[in-house]
Design an enzyme around this catalytic site. Structure first.
Site, PDB file in Angstrom:
ATOM      1  N   LYS A  33       4.335  12.887   6.540  1.00  0.00           N
ATOM      2  CA  LYS A  33       4.076  13.316   7.912  1.00  0.00           C
ATOM      3  C   LYS A  33       5.393  13.424   8.701  1.00  0.00           C
ATOM      4  O   LYS A  33       6.208  14.238   8.358  1.00  0.00           O
ATOM      5  CB  LYS A  33       3.086  12.357   8.567  1.00  0.00           C
ATOM      6  CG  LYS A  33       1.882  11.999   7.672  1.00  0.00           C
ATOM      7  CD  LYS A  33       0.947  13.156   7.385  1.00  0.00           C
ATOM      8  CE  LYS A  33      -0.092  12.870   6.302  1.00  0.00           C
ATOM      9  NZ  LYS A  33      -0.883  11.661   6.478  1.00  0.00           N
ATOM     10  N   ARG A  56      12.344   4.993 -13.114  1.00  0.00           N
ATOM     11  CA  ARG A  56      11.161   4.234 -12.673  1.00  0.00           C
ATOM     12  C   ARG A  56      11.607   2.924 -12.013  1.00  0.00           C
ATOM     13  O   ARG A  56      10.882   2.336 -11.219  1.00  0.00           O
ATOM     14  CB  ARG A  56      10.194   3.985 -13.837  1.00  0.00           C
ATOM     15  CG  ARG A  56       8.916   3.258 -13.418  1.00  0.00           C
ATOM     16  CD  ARG A  56       7.697   3.516 -14.317  1.00  0.00           C
ATOM     17  NE  ARG A  56       8.003   3.600 -15.713  1.00  0.00           N
ATOM     18  CZ  ARG A  56       8.314   2.571 -16.502  1.00  0.00           C
ATOM     19  NH1 ARG A  56       8.340   1.349 -16.001  1.00  0.00           N
ATOM     20  NH2 ARG A  56       8.598   2.745 -17.771  1.00  0.00           N
ATOM     21  N   TYR A 108      -7.239   5.036   8.589  1.00  0.00           N
ATOM     22  CA  TYR A 108      -7.161   6.323   7.887  1.00  0.00           C
ATOM     23  C   TYR A 108      -8.232   6.417   6.792  1.00  0.00           C
ATOM     24  O   TYR A 108      -8.454   5.460   6.051  1.00  0.00           O
ATOM     25  CB  TYR A 108      -5.758   6.442   7.275  1.00  0.00           C
ATOM     26  CG  TYR A 108      -5.470   7.757   6.608  1.00  0.00           C
ATOM     27  CD1 TYR A 108      -5.287   8.920   7.360  1.00  0.00           C
ATOM     28  CD2 TYR A 108      -5.369   7.849   5.231  1.00  0.00           C
ATOM     29  CE1 TYR A 108      -5.013  10.126   6.750  1.00  0.00           C
ATOM     30  CE2 TYR A 108      -5.094   9.065   4.610  1.00  0.00           C
ATOM     31  CZ  TYR A 108      -4.919  10.193   5.380  1.00  0.00           C
ATOM     32  OH  TYR A 108      -4.653  11.383   4.761  1.00  0.00           O
TER      33      TYR A 108
HETATM   34  C1  LIG Z   1      -1.588  10.793   5.625  1.00  0.00           C
HETATM   35  C2  LIG Z   1      -1.739   9.368   5.925  1.00  0.00           C
HETATM   36  C3  LIG Z   1      -1.824   8.420   4.889  1.00  0.00           C
HETATM   37  C4  LIG Z   1      -1.805   8.828   3.430  1.00  0.00           C
HETATM   38  O1  LIG Z   1      -0.579   9.384   3.069  1.00  0.00           O
HETATM   39  P1  LIG Z   1      -0.402  10.478   1.898  1.00  0.00           P
HETATM   40  O2  LIG Z   1       1.048  10.785   1.944  1.00  0.00           O
HETATM   41  O3  LIG Z   1      -1.296  11.636   2.214  1.00  0.00           O
HETATM   42  O4  LIG Z   1      -0.819   9.814   0.629  1.00  0.00           O
HETATM   43  C5  LIG Z   1      -1.936   7.097   5.248  1.00  0.00           C
HETATM   44  N1  LIG Z   1      -1.984   6.686   6.536  1.00  0.00           N
HETATM   45  C6  LIG Z   1      -1.913   7.579   7.553  1.00  0.00           C
HETATM   46  C7  LIG Z   1      -1.963   7.074   8.952  1.00  0.00           C
HETATM   47  C8  LIG Z   1      -1.791   8.933   7.295  1.00  0.00           C
HETATM   48  O5  LIG Z   1      -1.741   9.807   8.305  1.00  0.00           O
END
Ligand SMILES: *Cc1c(COP(=O)(O)O)cnc(C)c1O
Length: 400
Positions: A213, A61, A115
């Site tokens: 992403k 952690r 978002y």
């Molecule tokens: C997907 C996304 C998030 C959130 O991320 P997670 O990994 O799904 O928690 C935040 N900001 C943007 C621009 C995103 O595309």
């Protein structure tokens, strides 16, 4: 190897964070270290590690080897003094807001088409803790300046390329104004990635990513990132020791592997997106295409300057002429290559219907106010051959 001394991001992406000596040998590529405990030859060594006098690991952690390797790699790509990684992008955004000063009585400014989950986090959680929020058009710098003077916010959060309308944030401009008013600037750099932009260099205090992403890039891991100064990294580290939004070693390893091809993938994403955007722009069934690579995009010049002419990202969105939700769904079901899955930034091309997915939690009025219509489709252009993507979009449009 001092990764920052190597200028080219393609080289840094391949080598950064790797080759940590472990006992007798140096692994060429970082292994997955799933251990929760760490032994030392004597208790004095453990004591020194616990007292921060010596580098080492005591409990995951706090820090762990595979995760630390990933943090070092991202620090190199984002040109950040320090990086803290998280279990998800939202965990990172939550912690960035806390570290940047969102607390009872404070005001957070956020761009209008932020978002969906970030919108909900401010509206549904931080507001219940007494944090006020204000959504504004952050492409109008004079307006941001005026509102900051008026309302004295603590934090401004923007996306370098916004979702799903592809507006471009002027990071230098916003950084300057934020500094003037003593506001901490958080930039969500998920869409642009460090290949196109390093927000910390332009005046951001925190850069955040959903590494789920483009960074991971293969649709098989969730992770979040915050890059910052060393001082802020220490704050984030101490915060996370309490909150425990840690990334596991397996996911860290997947993201570290993904990073090696991030610049290569981004080159192809950018190249394909230009081709696809151009086709859609000239398609009779498409009434509007949002893409920063069009000279007609209101921030085209800013995009060229800020992204160093390297491209405009792999994201775009478009409106299908006169289509209602039913027709859009038919289009999405007719696609054979592009996948209707609720994510983005993968090697695969992905489509999403913002009104029922990413921006579902907004009321129809809120969506209308920021310009998200029912006929809007978001496309994350993958790294396939562009002609196959074009063929698929055309055949699906011909079915509606
Ligand atoms: C997907 C996304 C998030 C959130 O991320 P997670 O990994 O799904 O928690 C935040 N900001 C943007 C621009 C995103 O595309």
């Amino acid at each position: 190897m001092n990764n920052l001394s190597i200028k080219n991001i393609l080289t840094r992406a391949v080598h950064a964070g790797e080759r940590k000596k472990n006992g007798e040998f140096i692994p060429v590529s970082t292994p997955i270290w799933p251990t929760v405990g760490y032994l030392y030859d004597n208790m004095d060594d453990m004591d020194a590690v616990l007292g921060n006098e010596k580098e080492g690991f005591v409990y995951p952690r706090y820090a762990s080897p595979t995760v630390s390797a990933l943090e070092e790699a991202i620090a190199s790509l984002e040109e950040a003094e320090g990086v803290q990684v998280y279990a998800t992008g939202m965990a990172a955004i939550h912690s960035a807001l806390l570290a940047a000063g969102a607390k009872t009585g404070s005001i957070v400014f956020a761009s209008q088409d932020i978002y969906g989950a970030t919108y909900s986090l401010l509206k549904g959680l931080f507001s219940t803790l007494g944090v006020k929020y204000f959504f504004l058009d952050t492409t109008d710098l004079d307006y941001v300046d005026k509102k900051m003077k008026e309302q004295k916010p603590t934090v401004l959060i923007v996306e370098s390329i916004s979702n799903p309308l592809l507006k471009i944030a002027d990071i230098s401009g916003l950084g300057e104004i934020s500094k003037k008013h003593g506001v901490n600037l958080i930039v969500d750099n998920t869409f642009a990635t460090p290949y196109l932009l390093n927000p910390l260099r332009l005046g951001a205090d925190y850069v955040v990513h959903s590494a789920t992403k483009y960074m991971a890039g293969h649709g098989d891991a969730m992770a979040g990132v915050i890059g910052s100064s060393l001082e802020n990294k220490k704050k984030l580290f101490d915060l996370n020791k309490m909150i425990g939004s840690n990334l596991g070693p397996f996911e860290a390893w997947l993201v570290l592997r993904g990073l090696k091809t991030l610049p290569l993938r981004m080159k192809q994403h950018c190249q394909n997106a230009l081709i696809v955007a151009d086709m859609l722009q000239n398609h009779k069934q498409i009434s509007k295409v949002n893409f920063p690579g069009f000279t007609s995009h209101p921030q085209y010049d800013l995009a060229v300057r800020q992204f160093d002419g390297k491209g405009f990202g792999g994201m775009l969105s478009f409106e299908i002429t006169g289509a209602d939700k039913k027709k859009v769904f038919k289009f999405m079901e007719s696609l054979e290559l592009c996948l209707p899955a609720t994510t983005l930034g993968d090697v695969y091309s992905l489509v999403l219907h913002p009104a029922t997915a990413s921006h579902r939690s907004l009321s129809p009025q809120e969506r209308a106010d920021i310009g998200i219509q029912d006929n809007l489709v978001r496309l994350s252009v993958g790294i396939e051959d562009a002609s196959d993507i074009l063929y698929d979009l055309n055949q699906a449009l011909s079915k509606i």
